[in-house]
Design an enzyme around this catalytic site. Structure first.
Site, PDB file in Angstrom:
ATOM      1  N   THR A  58      -7.076  13.630  -1.164  1.00 28.56           N
ATOM      2  CA  THR A  58      -8.044  12.538  -1.325  1.00 28.56           C
ATOM      3  C   THR A  58      -7.707  11.541  -2.428  1.00 28.56           C
ATOM      4  O   THR A  58      -8.563  10.758  -2.831  1.00 28.56           O
ATOM      5  CB  THR A  58      -9.451  13.123  -1.592  1.00 28.56           C
ATOM      6  OG1 THR A  58      -9.422  13.885  -2.806  1.00 28.56           O
ATOM      7  CG2 THR A  58      -9.907  14.028  -0.460  1.00 28.56           C
ATOM      8  N   CYS A 113      11.005  -5.807  21.129  1.00 26.83           N
ATOM      9  CA  CYS A 113      10.409  -5.828  19.789  1.00 26.83           C
ATOM     10  C   CYS A 113      11.105  -6.809  18.843  1.00 26.83           C
ATOM     11  O   CYS A 113      10.882  -8.017  18.928  1.00 26.83           O
ATOM     12  CB  CYS A 113      10.373  -4.419  19.208  1.00 26.83           C
ATOM     13  SG  CYS A 113       9.204  -4.233  17.830  1.00 26.83           S
ATOM     14  N   LYS A 134       6.292  12.679  -8.913  1.00 27.71           N
ATOM     15  CA  LYS A 134       5.063  13.193  -8.309  1.00 27.71           C
ATOM     16  C   LYS A 134       4.902  12.674  -6.884  1.00 27.71           C
ATOM     17  O   LYS A 134       4.570  13.434  -5.959  1.00 27.71           O
ATOM     18  CB  LYS A 134       3.839  12.776  -9.134  1.00 27.71           C
ATOM     19  CG  LYS A 134       3.642  13.512 -10.425  1.00 27.71           C
ATOM     20  CD  LYS A 134       2.293  13.133 -11.028  1.00 27.71           C
ATOM     21  CE  LYS A 134       2.013  13.908 -12.302  1.00 27.71           C
ATOM     22  NZ  LYS A 134       0.672  13.603 -12.855  1.00 27.71           N
ATOM     23  N   ASN A 150      -5.631  20.410 -16.207  1.00 27.79           N
ATOM     24  CA  ASN A 150      -4.888  20.590 -14.963  1.00 27.79           C
ATOM     25  C   ASN A 150      -5.101  21.969 -14.344  1.00 27.79           C
ATOM     26  O   ASN A 150      -4.974  22.133 -13.120  1.00 27.79           O
ATOM     27  CB  ASN A 150      -3.395  20.348 -15.198  1.00 27.79           C
ATOM     28  CG  ASN A 150      -3.068  18.877 -15.366  1.00 27.79           C
ATOM     29  OD1 ASN A 150      -3.843  18.007 -14.958  1.00 27.79           O
ATOM     30  ND2 ASN A 150      -1.929  18.592 -15.977  1.00 27.79           N
ATOM     31  N   LYS A 199      18.381  -3.247  23.310  1.00 27.91           N
ATOM     32  CA  LYS A 199      17.903  -4.011  22.158  1.00 27.91           C
ATOM     33  C   LYS A 199      19.094  -4.557  21.386  1.00 27.91           C
ATOM     34  O   LYS A 199      20.029  -3.812  21.041  1.00 27.91           O
ATOM     35  CB  LYS A 199      17.042  -3.123  21.269  1.00 27.91           C
ATOM     36  CG  LYS A 199      16.294  -3.827  20.149  1.00 27.91           C
ATOM     37  CD  LYS A 199      15.340  -2.839  19.494  1.00 27.91           C
ATOM     38  CE  LYS A 199      14.464  -3.471  18.418  1.00 27.91           C
ATOM     39  NZ  LYS A 199      13.499  -2.498  17.860  1.00 27.91           N
ATOM     40  N   LYS A 241      -0.853  -8.049   9.801  1.00 23.39           N
ATOM     41  CA  LYS A 241       0.221  -7.993  10.795  1.00 23.39           C
ATOM     42  C   LYS A 241      -0.139  -8.763  12.066  1.00 23.39           C
ATOM     43  O   LYS A 241       0.737  -9.342  12.718  1.00 23.39           O
ATOM     44  CB  LYS A 241       0.517  -6.529  11.139  1.00 23.39           C
ATOM     45  CG  LYS A 241       1.741  -6.301  12.012  1.00 23.39           C
ATOM     46  CD  LYS A 241       3.023  -6.562  11.256  1.00 23.39           C
ATOM     47  CE  LYS A 241       4.267  -6.147  12.030  1.00 23.39           C
ATOM     48  NZ  LYS A 241       4.425  -4.694  12.147  1.00 23.39           N
ATOM     49  N   SER A 257     -16.153  16.326  -4.179  1.00 21.95           N
ATOM     50  CA  SER A 257     -16.450  16.391  -5.614  1.00 21.95           C
ATOM     51  C   SER A 257     -17.707  15.656  -6.018  1.00 21.95           C
ATOM     52  O   SER A 257     -18.146  15.783  -7.164  1.00 21.95           O
ATOM     53  CB  SER A 257     -15.275  15.805  -6.394  1.00 21.95           C
ATOM     54  OG  SER A 257     -15.177  14.404  -6.140  1.00 21.95           O
ATOM     55  N   GLU A 308       7.847   0.247  23.593  1.00 22.87           N
ATOM     56  CA  GLU A 308       9.220   0.537  23.169  1.00 22.87           C
ATOM     57  C   GLU A 308       9.459   2.043  23.007  1.00 22.87           C
ATOM     58  O   GLU A 308       8.635   2.757  22.429  1.00 22.87           O
ATOM     59  CB  GLU A 308       9.478  -0.174  21.832  1.00 22.87           C
ATOM     60  CG  GLU A 308      10.851   0.028  21.247  1.00 22.87           C
ATOM     61  CD  GLU A 308      11.028  -0.714  19.926  1.00 22.87           C
ATOM     62  OE1 GLU A 308      12.173  -0.841  19.481  1.00 22.87           O
ATOM     63  OE2 GLU A 308      10.009  -1.174  19.347  1.00 22.87           O
TER      64      GLU A 308
END
Length: 580
Positions: free
Chosen positions: A403, A155, A527, A379, A119, A187, A298, A50
């Site tokens: 990460t 689709c 955030k 922090n 479509k 899926k 880390s 597509e």
């Protein structure tokens, strides 16, 4: 006009390829190379996914007239090349028709654009916004190709009954379905079920051709397949890899059947999740032309998994790990980070941060005098690390890999401009317990095409030790959060399933704990809006799927669900009355 002779065999090549959004000339070249391979295989026609020339999803880029023109010119060039008598082509692109813009699929044959279909069913949920940019096409019949009537639903057109029903009623013999279908867990089975339903209803065989590759947060897993008219699986292409494959078809009485095609084994479950994360990271780096990546290592499980994924995606020579210890970094963490880097064969540097952190504290001391130490000082450590990684990125050109896992992103257990810094996060949609599981999996298995070493690459102690941010003495994640088995289950209920607090409590969770997590989830939205993009793995990721307001005072008070009577007397259909 003479009737076309009845054709009894057909050779269809499936080009499961990785286009790049906006790279029209590059995608055109990919289509040309795939056609050459299809010709070598003896194909009559080759189909592409597509919106192949544009890349998918091109979002508002398709609204630019110059981009529409570039796609149309590329299609015209490809059409002219089919005058050589080689394979015809089925190619997707945005198509401007007067004032309307369509998601189109074009048949190129005999040196011209022989037919085109638009479509009809435009998805507008989850990650899809097609109604925002495209106009819906009218229902249309099949296209004629060398005596065969091909149905070309695009689709989403097969996720309902109407488009395929129209094609069957107007004489289609084979359904060729181009897709830009992104991966999420489960899926594959969902696609099979939808395709099998359309095959059963129409009595027609179906080719499901999907794109492959990463595009921002989405990963297209390929895994294209063919179902014969009895819904049996006739072809299975690999997942997460490009391929051009030939399917051989034969007319058997009134029906066509795929009698020869490859059948690959595809990754499922956690293996598919891991492969999706690797492909998403690889393509984000490659398509944005970064020379490599840098990340903080880390000694913890999240950074170890991200480093491993980065090596599998890019190779060890393009991954740079940096340990940035402070007074709270344990000797075990120093050892574990070094061991992980050595196992992966990557560059590993140590940059102590005490001088920088204490410098910041000295600068801030006049403003903070008389106030107790708290999370602010914690922090500062994280933000120092973030600054160092971004500086290395600026100087050397490598992209910073973020990460943080989905558990942390959910409740805001992360520092803005600190460990949230970076360009891309391969595990953003992976909960903490799944991080542990994927580490264990990778030590036992490596995906096809991965560039990392075989065998166990993540030290076992990284997987088994209690998680800690190591921002204060003897800190453990569970000092601030519920145990991860509890936290992750509550989060999945709130995020993926949008459950009421009362229903989550009914599963056995403590009501105050659930309320706390729901509050943390809500207030951390600001955030998440500033976080790096990351691979979508679950049905509902943070970003394209879950769009909550930042300013939001609603909180679930934990009351049981209201009783709603759908057919109250005197109300019109579909209205409801709430029984309070």
């Amino acid at each position: 006009m003479a009737k076309e002779p009845l054709k009894n065999s057909l050779r269809i090549a499936l080009a499961q390829l990785n286009p790049i959004v906006g790279d029209v000339e590059g995608n055109e070249a990919k289509a040309r190379a795939a056609r050459a391979e299809a010709a070598r295989l003896g194909a009559d026609i080759v189909m592409y996914s597509e919106l192949f020339l544009a890349g998918y999803p091109a979002e508002d880029l398709v609204l630019k007239p110059a981009f529409q023109d570039a796609c149309r010119l590329a299609l015209t060039r490809l059409a002219k090349e089919t005058a050589d008598g080689g394979p015809a082509m089925l190619v997707g692109l945005p198509w401007k028709e007067y004032e309307n813009l369509y998601n189109a699929y074009a048949l190129l044959d005999g040196g011209e654009i022989a037919s085109i279909r638009f479509k009809a069913d435009l998805p507008n949920y989850g990650v899809f916004d097609e109604k925002r940019i495209f106009d819906a096409g009218e229902l249309a019949g099949p296209v004629s190709f060398r005596g065969v009537r091909l149905g070309l639903p695009i689709c989403e057109d097969i996720w309902g009954e109407e488009v395929v029903e129209c094609l069957a009623e107007t004489g289609a013999e084979i359904l060729l379905v181009p897709n830009g279908s992104p991966y999420w867990r489960g899926k594959t089975e969902e696609r099979f079920n939808i395709a099998a339903a359309r095959v059963t209803e129409s009595g027609l065989p179906l080719v499901y051709l999907n794109a492959v590759g990463g595009q921002d947060e989405l990963v297209f897993d390929g895994a294209s397949f063919v179902l014969n008219a009895d819904s049996s699986l006739a072809c299975q292409l690999p997942a997460f890899r490009e391929t051009v494959a030939l399917t051989v078809w034969e007319r058997q009485g009134e029906r066509w059947a795929c009698i020869e095609a490859p059948k690959e084994t595809i990754e499922e479950g956690q293996e598919a999740d891991y492969a999706a994360c690797v492909l998403g990271l690889r393509d984000y780096v490659e398509k944005n032309r970064f020379p490599g990546v840098v990340l903080g290592l880390s000694g913890g499980v999240d950074s170890a998994l991200c480093a491993t994924m980065a090596v599998d995606a890019l190779g060890a020579s393009r991954v740079h790990a940096i340990m940035m210890p402070y007074r709270y970094t344990s000797a075990d963490s120093l050892t574990d980070a070094a061991d992980c880097a050595n196992s992966l064969g990557i560059r590993y540097d140590i940059l102590p941060i005490a001088e920088a952190v204490e410098g910041f504290e000295t600068i801030l001391q006049p403003l903070f005098a008389g106030r107790p130490r708290d999370i602010t000082e914690e922090n500062l450590q994280s933000r120092t690390r973030g600054t160092l990684l971004m500086s290395v990125s600026n100087k050397l050109g490598s992209m910073v890999v973020t990460t943080g896992n989905k558990s942390e992103m959910s409740v805001g257990y992360a520092t803005l401009y600190g460990d949230m810094n970076g360009g891309f996060n391969p595990i953003k949609d992976i909960y903490k317990l799944e991080v542990f599981a994927l580490c264990t999996l990778r030590n036992q298995w490596k995906p096809t095409g991965a560039l990392g070493p075989d065998g166990a690459v993540i030290p076992q102690r990284i997987i088994t030790k209690p998680p800690s941010a190591e921002l204060r003495e003897n800190q453990k994640d569970e000092d601030s959060l519920p145990p991860y088995p509890i936290l992750d289950d509550i989060l999945e209920c709130l995020v993926e399933h949008e459950m009421r607090i009362s229903d989550i409590v009914a599963k056995g969770h403590d009501v105050e704990t659930v309320k706390k997590i729901e509050r943390l989830l809500a207030i951390a939205e600001y955030k998440r809006r500033q976080s790096a993009p990351g691979v979508k793995v679950t049905r509902k990721n943070f970003g394209r799927d879950r769009r909550y307001p930042i300013v939001n005072r609603f909180r679930d008070d934990g009351r049981p669900a209201l009783k709603i009577e759908e057919s109250a007397p005197g109300l019109k259909p579909r209205q409801a009355v709430v029984d309070v």
